[in-house]
Design a protein around this motif. Sequence first.
Motif, short mmCIF file in Angstrom:
data_model
loop_
_atom_site.label_atom_id
_atom_site.label_comp_id
_atom_site.label_asym_id
_atom_site.label_seq_id
_atom_site.Cartn_x
_atom_site.Cartn_y
_atom_site.Cartn_z
N MET A 23 -0.45 3.36 2.64
CA MET A 23 -0.45 4.47 3.60
C MET A 23 -1.18 4.08 4.88
O MET A 23 -0.76 4.46 5.98
CB MET A 23 -1.07 5.72 2.99
CG MET A 23 -0.16 6.43 2.02
SD MET A 23 1.41 6.96 2.76
CE MET A 23 0.84 8.18 3.91
N GLU A 24 -2.24 3.32 4.75
CA GLU A 24 -2.97 2.85 5.93
C GLU A 24 -2.08 1.95 6.78
O GLU A 24 -2.08 2.03 8.01
CB GLU A 24 -4.24 2.11 5.50
CG GLU A 24 -5.15 1.75 6.64
CD GLU A 24 -5.75 2.94 7.37
OE1 GLU A 24 -5.99 2.82 8.58
OE2 GLU A 24 -5.95 3.99 6.74
N LEU A 25 -1.31 1.09 6.12
CA LEU A 25 -0.35 0.26 6.85
C LEU A 25 0.70 1.12 7.56
O LEU A 25 1.05 0.85 8.70
CB LEU A 25 0.34 -0.72 5.90
CG LEU A 25 -0.50 -1.91 5.45
CD1 LEU A 25 0.23 -2.68 4.36
CD2 LEU A 25 -0.82 -2.82 6.61
N ALA A 26 1.18 2.14 6.87
CA ALA A 26 2.15 3.05 7.49
C ALA A 26 1.55 3.71 8.72
O ALA A 26 2.21 3.84 9.76
CB ALA A 26 2.61 4.10 6.49
N ASN A 27 0.29 4.11 8.62
CA ASN A 27 -0.39 4.72 9.77
C ASN A 27 -0.51 3.73 10.92
O ASN A 27 -0.34 4.10 12.09
CB ASN A 27 -1.77 5.25 9.37
CG ASN A 27 -1.68 6.42 8.43
OD1 ASN A 27 -0.67 7.12 8.37
ND2 ASN A 27 -2.74 6.65 7.67
N CYS A 28 -0.78 2.47 10.60
CA CYS A 28 -0.87 1.44 11.65
C CYS A 28 0.48 1.25 12.33
O CYS A 28 0.55 1.15 13.56
CB CYS A 28 -1.34 0.11 11.06
SG CYS A 28 -3.08 0.08 10.60
#
Length: 66
Positions: A23-28
């Motif tokens: 999810m953090e990657l998606a946010n990035c």
Amino acid sequence: MQMGGQVRAITQSKPTRLEATIMELANCFEQRGSLDVADNVRGALDTISRNEDFLNMSLAVLMTPE
């Protein structure tokens, strides 16, 4: 029998951390303007989440010794 315990340990010990990282990657991606990529990642995570029981059962079957 021992393999089933390993499957449960694998499937229960790290999914939350893995999901949070993805999810953090998606946010990035989203912050950098790649909205389609972020939406695809979130959609894939949702699909995995909805099929979690089936995936766990399938892993248990695959890891069961013959």
